[in-house]
Design a protein around this motif. Structure first.
Motif, PDB file in Angstrom:
ATOM      1  N   PRO A  36      -4.314   1.516  22.586  1.00  0.00           N
ATOM      2  CA  PRO A  36      -5.436   2.306  23.101  1.00  0.00           C
ATOM      3  C   PRO A  36      -6.773   1.578  22.995  1.00  0.00           C
ATOM      4  O   PRO A  36      -7.666   1.822  23.807  1.00  0.00           O
ATOM      5  N   ILE A  37      -6.923   0.667  22.045  1.00  0.00           N
ATOM      6  CA  ILE A  37      -8.179  -0.087  21.946  1.00  0.00           C
ATOM      7  C   ILE A  37      -8.312  -1.036  23.138  1.00  0.00           C
ATOM      8  O   ILE A  37      -9.398  -1.195  23.695  1.00  0.00           O
ATOM      9  N   VAL A  38      -7.203  -1.640  23.554  1.00  0.00           N
ATOM     10  CA  VAL A  38      -7.227  -2.505  24.736  1.00  0.00           C
ATOM     11  C   VAL A  38      -7.617  -1.689  25.957  1.00  0.00           C
ATOM     12  O   VAL A  38      -8.431  -2.130  26.781  1.00  0.00           O
ATOM     13  N   ASP A  39      -7.077  -0.482  26.075  1.00  0.00           N
ATOM     14  CA  ASP A  39      -7.424   0.388  27.201  1.00  0.00           C
ATOM     15  C   ASP A  39      -8.904   0.738  27.189  1.00  0.00           C
ATOM     16  O   ASP A  39      -9.563   0.742  28.238  1.00  0.00           O
ATOM     17  N   ASP A  40      -9.450   1.028  26.006  1.00  0.00           N
ATOM     18  CA  ASP A  40     -10.868   1.372  25.892  1.00  0.00           C
ATOM     19  C   ASP A  40     -11.756   0.194  26.265  1.00  0.00           C
ATOM     20  O   ASP A  40     -12.755   0.356  26.977  1.00  0.00           O
ATOM     21  N   ILE A  41     -11.405  -1.001  25.804  1.00  0.00           N
ATOM     22  CA  ILE A  41     -12.202  -2.192  26.116  1.00  0.00           C
ATOM     23  C   ILE A  41     -12.120  -2.498  27.600  1.00  0.00           C
ATOM     24  O   ILE A  41     -13.133  -2.806  28.242  1.00  0.00           O
ATOM     25  N   GLU A  42     -10.939  -2.406  28.175  1.00  0.00           N
ATOM     26  CA  GLU A  42     -10.791  -2.677  29.605  1.00  0.00           C
ATOM     27  C   GLU A  42     -11.607  -1.695  30.440  1.00  0.00           C
ATOM     28  O   GLU A  42     -12.176  -2.074  31.469  1.00  0.00           O
ATOM     29  N   SER A  43     -11.702  -0.454  29.997  1.00  0.00           N
ATOM     30  CA  SER A  43     -12.433   0.544  30.773  1.00  0.00           C
ATOM     31  C   SER A  43     -13.935   0.288  30.797  1.00  0.00           C
ATOM     32  O   SER A  43     -14.611   0.697  31.739  1.00  0.00           O
ATOM     33  N   ILE A  44     -14.489  -0.398  29.788  1.00  0.00           N
ATOM     34  CA  ILE A  44     -15.933  -0.662  29.788  1.00  0.00           C
ATOM     35  C   ILE A  44     -16.280  -2.043  30.336  1.00  0.00           C
ATOM     36  O   ILE A  44     -17.455  -2.340  30.538  1.00  0.00           O
ATOM     37  N   ILE A  55     -18.166  -3.646  22.724  1.00  0.00           N
ATOM     38  CA  ILE A  55     -16.860  -4.133  22.279  1.00  0.00           C
ATOM     39  C   ILE A  55     -16.875  -4.345  20.769  1.00  0.00           C
ATOM     40  O   ILE A  55     -15.903  -4.054  20.074  1.00  0.00           O
ATOM     41  N   GLY A  56     -17.996  -4.841  20.254  1.00  0.00           N
ATOM     42  CA  GLY A  56     -18.138  -5.027  18.812  1.00  0.00           C
ATOM     43  C   GLY A  56     -17.996  -3.720  18.049  1.00  0.00           C
ATOM     44  O   GLY A  56     -17.380  -3.674  16.982  1.00  0.00           O
ATOM     45  N   LYS A  57     -18.555  -2.638  18.602  1.00  0.00           N
ATOM     46  CA  LYS A  57     -18.413  -1.324  17.969  1.00  0.00           C
ATOM     47  C   LYS A  57     -16.950  -0.889  17.945  1.00  0.00           C
ATOM     48  O   LYS A  57     -16.471  -0.352  16.950  1.00  0.00           O
ATOM     49  N   LEU A  58     -16.241  -1.120  19.051  1.00  0.00           N
ATOM     50  CA  LEU A  58     -14.828  -0.720  19.121  1.00  0.00           C
ATOM     51  C   LEU A  58     -13.953  -1.529  18.176  1.00  0.00           C
ATOM     52  O   LEU A  58     -13.012  -1.000  17.586  1.00  0.00           O
ATOM     53  N   LEU A  59     -14.268  -2.819  18.033  1.00  0.00           N
ATOM     54  CA  LEU A  59     -13.441  -3.694  17.196  1.00  0.00           C
ATOM     55  C   LEU A  59     -13.946  -3.819  15.770  1.00  0.00           C
ATOM     56  O   LEU A  59     -13.274  -4.416  14.933  1.00  0.00           O
ATOM     57  N   GLY A  60     -15.134  -3.297  15.504  1.00  0.00           N
ATOM     58  CA  GLY A  60     -15.701  -3.412  14.169  1.00  0.00           C
ATOM     59  C   GLY A  60     -16.173  -4.816  13.848  1.00  0.00           C
ATOM     60  O   GLY A  60     -16.111  -5.264  12.711  1.00  0.00           O
ATOM     61  N   VAL A  61     -16.651  -5.524  14.869  1.00  0.00           N
ATOM     62  CA  VAL A  61     -17.123  -6.895  14.714  1.00  0.00           C
ATOM     63  C   VAL A  61     -18.621  -6.915  14.979  1.00  0.00           C
ATOM     64  O   VAL A  61     -19.099  -6.305  15.929  1.00  0.00           O
ATOM     65  N   SER A  62     -19.353  -7.630  14.161  1.00  0.00           N
ATOM     66  CA  SER A  62     -20.801  -7.741  14.329  1.00  0.00           C
ATOM     67  C   SER A  62     -21.114  -8.740  15.435  1.00  0.00           C
ATOM     68  O   SER A  62     -20.489  -9.797  15.531  1.00  0.00           O
ATOM     69  N   LEU A  63     -22.089  -8.415  16.247  1.00  0.00           N
ATOM     70  CA  LEU A  63     -22.506  -9.306  17.320  1.00  0.00           C
ATOM     71  C   LEU A  63     -23.119 -10.586  16.772  1.00  0.00           C
ATOM     72  O   LEU A  63     -22.960 -11.656  17.349  1.00  0.00           O
ATOM     73  N   SER A  64     -23.774 -10.510  15.614  1.00  0.00           N
ATOM     74  CA  SER A  64     -24.389 -11.700  15.022  1.00  0.00           C
ATOM     75  C   SER A  64     -23.339 -12.704  14.540  1.00  0.00           C
ATOM     76  O   SER A  64     -23.602 -13.895  14.488  1.00  0.00           O
TER      77      SER A  64
END
Length: 173
Positions: free
Chosen positions: A30-38, A80-89
């Motif tokens: 479902p995370i792949v689906d969410d990222i693909e949708s944005i 995408i960073g919010k969805l994956l929990g990764v910081s943009l910095s």
């Protein structure tokens, strides 16, 4: 009689397809689906993958950075960073790009117009073409198809819509 036969055949085939869809259903992440949708959905390949679905899968698996989608820019990378929990910095920020056409060299061949998946280039056959800067994502697909080499992609100029306040340096004394 023929109408009843076609109706019965249609109902049986529809039932068979419905059962086959349930039997052979493949669940996806479902995370792949969410990222693909944005994602922009232009299938431009600037990230090195064939399409946005493959890019989303690579981002979830860690193969691609969240900043590897040039058309999406920093706003997409932040989402995408919010969805994956990764910081943009952590990933490094990419600069927004913008195509431009040297209109004095444009012959109106329409190759750049046809190559743009976002419809950001306007013009007609044997007429000058120009880039709609609000729509252009900087995917660079128009550059390689131009026979006159009059299309270039550069870092987008900073204006009131793209300017961001720099983050303050926090120093503790």
């Amino acid at each position: 009689m023929a109408m009843m036969m076609f109706a019965l055949m249609g109902a049986l085939l529809g039932l068979g397809l419905g059962l086959a869809a349930r039997r052979f259903y493949v669940a996806s992440n479902p995370i792949v689906d969410d990222i693909e949708s944005i994602m922009p959905g232009g299938q431009c390949g600037q990230c090195g993958k064939a399409g946005c679905r493959q890019a989303a899968e690579a981002m979830v698996s860690g193969e691609l950075n969240i900043t590897d989608c040039p058309p999406g820019g920093s706003a997409l990378a932040a989402e995408i960073g919010k969805l994956l929990g990764v910081s943009l910095s952590e990933q490094g920020e990419s600069q927004p790009m913008l195509a431009s056409i040297d209109e004095s060299q444009c012959s109106g061949c329409t190759r750049c117009y046809k190559a743009c998946p976002f419809d950001a280039i306007v013009g007609a056959t044997k007429q000058m073409h120009t880039v709609v800067s609000d729509v252009c994502t900087g995917c660079q697909l128009c550059v390689s198809v131009c026979p006159q080499s009059c299309v270039s992609v550069d870092i987008a100029p900073i204006d009131t819509l793209s300017w961001h306040w720099p983050k303050p340096n926090m120093t503790l004394s």
